[in-house]
Write a protein that holds these residues in place. Structure first.
Motif, PDB file in Angstrom:
ATOM      1  N   PRO A 118       6.397  23.693  43.910  1.00 38.45           N
ATOM      2  CA  PRO A 118       7.552  24.172  44.687  1.00 38.45           C
ATOM      3  C   PRO A 118       7.347  25.578  45.242  1.00 38.45           C
ATOM      4  CG  PRO A 118       7.975  24.485  42.356  1.00 38.45           C
ATOM      5  CD  PRO A 118       6.633  23.803  42.442  1.00 38.45           C
ATOM      6  N   ILE A 119       6.103  25.886  45.627  1.00 38.16           N
ATOM      7  CA  ILE A 119       5.750  27.216  46.103  1.00 38.16           C
ATOM      8  C   ILE A 119       5.195  27.136  47.511  1.00 38.16           C
ATOM      9  CG2 ILE A 119       4.392  29.301  45.664  1.00 38.16           C
ATOM     10  CD1 ILE A 119       6.316  28.648  43.398  1.00 38.16           C
ATOM     11  N   GLU A 120       5.727  27.915  48.410  1.00 39.56           N
ATOM     12  CA  GLU A 120       5.116  28.096  49.730  1.00 39.56           C
ATOM     13  C   GLU A 120       4.215  29.318  49.612  1.00 39.56           C
ATOM     14  OE1 GLU A 120       7.531  27.786  53.534  1.00 39.56           O
ATOM     15  OE2 GLU A 120       6.176  26.096  53.216  1.00 39.56           O
ATOM     16  N   CYS A 121       2.925  29.104  49.773  1.00 37.90           N
ATOM     17  CA  CYS A 121       1.934  30.154  49.511  1.00 37.90           C
ATOM     18  C   CYS A 121       1.648  30.919  50.799  1.00 37.90           C
ATOM     19  CB  CYS A 121       0.665  29.533  48.952  1.00 37.90           C
ATOM     20  SG  CYS A 121       0.920  28.694  47.369  1.00 37.90           S
ATOM     21  N   VAL A 122       2.316  32.034  50.966  1.00 29.38           N
ATOM     22  CA  VAL A 122       2.221  32.829  52.190  1.00 29.38           C
ATOM     23  C   VAL A 122       1.199  33.943  52.000  1.00 29.38           C
ATOM     24  CG1 VAL A 122       3.495  34.261  53.838  1.00 29.38           C
ATOM     25  CG2 VAL A 122       4.638  32.326  52.691  1.00 29.38           C
ATOM     26  N   VAL A 123       0.311  34.089  52.978  1.00 30.02           N
ATOM     27  CA  VAL A 123      -0.646  35.195  52.980  1.00 30.02           C
ATOM     28  C   VAL A 123      -0.466  35.973  54.273  1.00 30.02           C
ATOM     29  CG1 VAL A 123      -3.072  35.897  52.868  1.00 30.02           C
ATOM     30  CG2 VAL A 123      -2.292  33.892  51.582  1.00 30.02           C
ATOM     31  N   ILE A 160      -2.247  40.286  51.662  1.00 25.65           N
ATOM     32  CA  ILE A 160      -1.368  40.216  50.501  1.00 25.65           C
ATOM     33  C   ILE A 160      -0.779  38.813  50.373  1.00 25.65           C
ATOM     34  CG2 ILE A 160      -0.808  42.672  50.546  1.00 25.65           C
ATOM     35  CD1 ILE A 160       1.868  41.964  51.859  1.00 25.65           C
ATOM     36  N   TYR A 161      -0.533  38.436  49.141  1.00 22.02           N
ATOM     37  CA  TYR A 161       0.034  37.129  48.816  1.00 22.02           C
ATOM     38  C   TYR A 161       1.515  37.307  48.551  1.00 22.02           C
ATOM     39  CZ  TYR A 161       0.799  32.847  46.034  1.00 22.02           C
ATOM     40  OH  TYR A 161       1.269  31.643  45.538  1.00 22.02           O
ATOM     41  N   THR A 162       2.353  36.659  49.362  1.00 23.49           N
ATOM     42  CA  THR A 162       3.803  36.831  49.251  1.00 23.49           C
ATOM     43  C   THR A 162       4.467  35.449  49.210  1.00 23.49           C
ATOM     44  OG1 THR A 162       4.054  36.967  51.663  1.00 23.49           O
ATOM     45  CG2 THR A 162       3.715  39.033  50.474  1.00 23.49           C
ATOM     46  N   PRO A 163       4.517  34.833  48.051  1.00 25.62           N
ATOM     47  CA  PRO A 163       4.998  33.455  47.943  1.00 25.62           C
ATOM     48  C   PRO A 163       6.491  33.306  48.215  1.00 25.62           C
ATOM     49  CG  PRO A 163       4.690  34.412  45.772  1.00 25.62           C
ATOM     50  CD  PRO A 163       4.149  35.407  46.746  1.00 25.62           C
ATOM     51  N   ALA A 164       6.877  32.069  48.446  1.00 28.55           N
ATOM     52  CA  ALA A 164       8.285  31.722  48.615  1.00 28.55           C
ATOM     53  C   ALA A 164       8.575  30.483  47.785  1.00 28.55           C
ATOM     54  CB  ALA A 164       8.612  31.472  50.084  1.00 28.55           C
ATOM     55  N   HIS A 165       9.832  30.351  47.384  1.00 34.28           N
ATOM     56  CA  HIS A 165      10.283  29.161  46.663  1.00 34.28           C
ATOM     57  C   HIS A 165      10.785  28.176  47.706  1.00 34.28           C
ATOM     58  CE1 HIS A 165      12.971  27.353  43.243  1.00 34.28           C
ATOM     59  NE2 HIS A 165      11.923  26.605  43.530  1.00 34.28           N
ATOM     60  N   ARG A 194      -2.508  31.587  44.034  1.00 31.99           N
ATOM     61  CA  ARG A 194      -2.723  32.887  44.676  1.00 31.99           C
ATOM     62  C   ARG A 194      -4.169  33.046  45.113  1.00 31.99           C
ATOM     63  NH1 ARG A 194      -2.604  37.297  40.392  1.00 31.99           N
ATOM     64  NH2 ARG A 194      -4.589  36.208  40.003  1.00 31.99           N
ATOM     65  N   ASP A 195      -5.100  32.771  44.206  1.00 32.50           N
ATOM     66  CA  ASP A 195      -6.513  33.004  44.512  1.00 32.50           C
ATOM     67  C   ASP A 195      -7.012  32.055  45.596  1.00 32.50           C
ATOM     68  OD1 ASP A 195      -6.339  34.902  42.534  1.00 32.50           O
ATOM     69  OD2 ASP A 195      -7.456  33.751  41.025  1.00 32.50           O
ATOM     70  N   MET A 196      -6.593  30.788  45.547  1.00 31.03           N
ATOM     71  CA  MET A 196      -7.012  29.832  46.574  1.00 31.03           C
ATOM     72  C   MET A 196      -6.437  30.213  47.936  1.00 31.03           C
ATOM     73  SD  MET A 196      -6.713  26.232  44.436  1.00 31.03           S
ATOM     74  CE  MET A 196      -7.342  25.173  45.752  1.00 31.03           C
ATOM     75  N   SER A 197      -5.181  30.648  47.942  1.00 31.53           N
ATOM     76  CA  SER A 197      -4.531  31.032  49.198  1.00 31.53           C
ATOM     77  C   SER A 197      -5.247  32.207  49.857  1.00 31.53           C
ATOM     78  CB  SER A 197      -3.062  31.380  48.957  1.00 31.53           C
ATOM     79  OG  SER A 197      -2.346  30.267  48.483  1.00 31.53           O
ATOM     80  N   LEU A 198      -5.548  33.227  49.072  1.00 24.57           N
ATOM     81  CA  LEU A 198      -6.233  34.398  49.617  1.00 24.57           C
ATOM     82  C   LEU A 198      -7.637  34.034  50.089  1.00 24.57           C
ATOM     83  CD1 LEU A 198      -5.073  37.048  47.009  1.00 24.57           C
ATOM     84  CD2 LEU A 198      -4.535  37.062  49.453  1.00 24.57           C
ATOM     85  N   ALA A 216      -2.716  36.351  61.958  1.00 25.32           N
ATOM     86  CA  ALA A 216      -1.887  37.434  61.410  1.00 25.32           C
ATOM     87  C   ALA A 216      -1.332  37.083  60.042  1.00 25.32           C
ATOM     88  CB  ALA A 216      -0.751  37.758  62.369  1.00 25.32           C
ATOM     89  N   ASP A 217      -0.828  35.874  59.912  1.00 26.08           N
ATOM     90  CA  ASP A 217      -0.334  35.404  58.621  1.00 26.08           C
ATOM     91  C   ASP A 217      -0.299  33.890  58.643  1.00 26.08           C
ATOM     92  OD1 ASP A 217       1.969  34.723  60.076  1.00 26.08           O
ATOM     93  OD2 ASP A 217       3.080  36.476  59.418  1.00 26.08           O
ATOM     94  N   THR A 218      -0.103  33.307  57.498  1.00 26.38           N
ATOM     95  CA  THR A 218      -0.083  31.848  57.408  1.00 26.38           C
ATOM     96  C   THR A 218       0.591  31.432  56.118  1.00 26.38           C
ATOM     97  OG1 THR A 218      -1.455  29.846  57.630  1.00 26.38           O
ATOM     98  CG2 THR A 218      -2.312  31.626  56.238  1.00 26.38           C
ATOM     99  N   LYS A 219       0.842  30.145  55.986  1.00 24.99           N
ATOM    100  CA  LYS A 219       1.425  29.627  54.744  1.00 24.99           C
ATOM    101  C   LYS A 219       0.751  28.304  54.394  1.00 24.99           C
ATOM    102  CE  LYS A 219       5.356  27.584  57.229  1.00 24.99           C
ATOM    103  NZ  LYS A 219       6.833  27.549  57.369  1.00 24.99           N
ATOM    104  N   PHE A 220       0.566  28.098  53.097  1.00 24.68           N
ATOM    105  CA  PHE A 220      -0.090  26.897  52.596  1.00 24.68           C
ATOM    106  C   PHE A 220       0.820  26.197  51.592  1.00 24.68           C
ATOM    107  CE2 PHE A 220      -3.543  30.164  52.995  1.00 24.68           C
ATOM    108  CZ  PHE A 220      -4.117  29.671  54.163  1.00 24.68           C
ATOM    109  N   GLU A 221       0.541  24.905  51.413  1.00 18.48           N
ATOM    110  CA  GLU A 221       1.192  24.145  50.356  1.00 18.48           C
ATOM    111  C   GLU A 221       0.114  23.460  49.534  1.00 18.48           C
ATOM    112  OE1 GLU A 221       4.688  21.878  51.198  1.00 18.48           O
ATOM    113  OE2 GLU A 221       5.050  22.945  53.078  1.00 18.48           O
ATOM    114  N   PHE A 222       0.324  23.407  48.235  1.00 20.49           N
ATOM    115  CA  PHE A 222      -0.641  22.810  47.321  1.00 20.49           C
ATOM    116  C   PHE A 222       0.065  21.816  46.407  1.00 20.49           C
ATOM    117  CE2 PHE A 222      -2.454  26.922  48.403  1.00 20.49           C
ATOM    118  CZ  PHE A 222      -3.819  26.676  48.515  1.00 20.49           C
ATOM    119  N   GLY A 223      -0.728  20.871  45.930  1.00 19.28           N
ATOM    120  CA  GLY A 223      -0.255  19.935  44.926  1.00 19.28           C
ATOM    121  C   GLY A 223      -1.412  19.561  44.024  1.00 19.28           C
TER     122      GLY A 223
END
Length: 302
Positions: A118-123, A160-165, A194-198, A216-223
């Motif tokens: 349930p994490i949106e992995c924003v970098v 920087i890693y700035t996640p979202a719920h 965090r490490d995979m996103s970065l 500039a920035d992006t967001k990932f989803e993982f499962g």
């Protein structure tokens, strides 16, 4: 929408596909399971189909952007191939599964089912958007302190890693601290996300910059799959999930030369107060957005 969603109301835009049954719809993508599957929970493969729908500020917009679904899929496939050291949810070409109808082959991906986090992995590699707004107020972004004196669009000292719920569809995702992700998914998974996103961002940013494009920035989803392997899923580094800028223009001070749906965001900001139903996009905005999506594909060689 993620590859784990199995609910949702079917809209008129979800097509009938031979051999597949529609089970969920997101703002942009439709999800199908094989018609032979007893339920989504027992399916061994899923079909993720990108539509031409466009969304901004958590609202679906009208009209769609012609060809957008195919372009988004090409970008995702390009980046999945470039990032071969990162496990993803694609099922290989040798997978013997349900045939994909030709009508959607260019804008679909056959993927393995995952249990999504349930994490949106924003970098963020640059200070822009909601990050810029927060920085002006607090000097930090999602709890990450930044140097003073930065301007809108500046490159950060390091990504920087700035996640979202992740919020339910129609609601806004909630920016959270890394510590909160630990509470949600545990310390080991939180660190891995965090490490995979970065790693993915830094690898892709270097590739893009060689082609004259800034991410500039992006967001990932993982499962994770049934074996517990964490995999990157859904879309990756598309024009919908990332801010792409022209590197030369950015270096010269122009921080508006984007290859994503910023054209749509800018127009909405000028013509809509965020209340009620968004206005219909004018033809000129639709055409300009489609052209920028195509140009990005050409720049990257996707």
């Amino acid at each position: 929408m993620t590859a784990a969603e199995t609910g949702g109301v079917r809209p008129a835009t979800a097509a009938e596909l031979e051999g597949w049954r529609h089970v969920a719809t997101g703002k942009v993508r439709d999800l199908y399971v094989p018609a032979s599957a007893a339920s989504p929970a027992t399916a061994t493969e899923l079909l993720l189909v990108a539509s031409d729908r466009v969304s901004a500020f958590d609202h679906a917009l009208e009209p769609p952007i012609p060809g957008k679904g195919e372009l988004l899929t090409r970008l995702s496939r390009f980046w999945f191939a470039q990032l071969g050291d990162v496990p993803n949810h694609l099922l290989g070409e040798t997978h013997q599964g349900t045939p994909v109808p030709e009508a959607v082959a260019a804008r679909s991906m056959r993927v393995r089912p995952l249990t999504m986090f349930p994490i949106e992995c924003v970098v963020r590699g640059y200070l822009v958007g909601s990050g810029w707004a927060e920085y002006q107020e607090t000097g930090s972004v999602c709890g990450v302190a930044l140097p003073t004196g930065l301007s809108n669009g500046d490159r950060l000292p390091e990504p920087i890693y700035t996640p979202a719920h992740k919020a339910p569809q129609g609601a806004h995702d909630e920016n959270i601290t890394y510590e909160r992700t630990v509470e949600l998914v545990g310390p080991d998974v939180a660190a891995a996300l965090r490490d995979m996103s970065l790693h993915v961002y830094e690898s892709a940013a270097a590739i893009a910059l060689q082609r004259g494009v800034v991410i500039a920035d992006t967001k990932f989803e993982f499962g994770h799959d049934a074996a517990g392997q964490i995999r990157i899923a859904d879309e990756v580094l598309t024009s919908d999930s990332s801010r792409y800028w022209d590197a030369e223009a950015h270096e010269g001070g122009d921080r508006t030369a984007s290859f994503d749906k910023q054209i749509v965001r800018n127009w909405l900001t000028e013509h809509w107060d965020g209340q009620g139903t968004p206005p219909v996009l004018p033809d000129e905005i639709v055409e300009r957005t489609a052209a920028r999506y195509r140009e990005l594909i050409e720049r990257l060689g996707a």
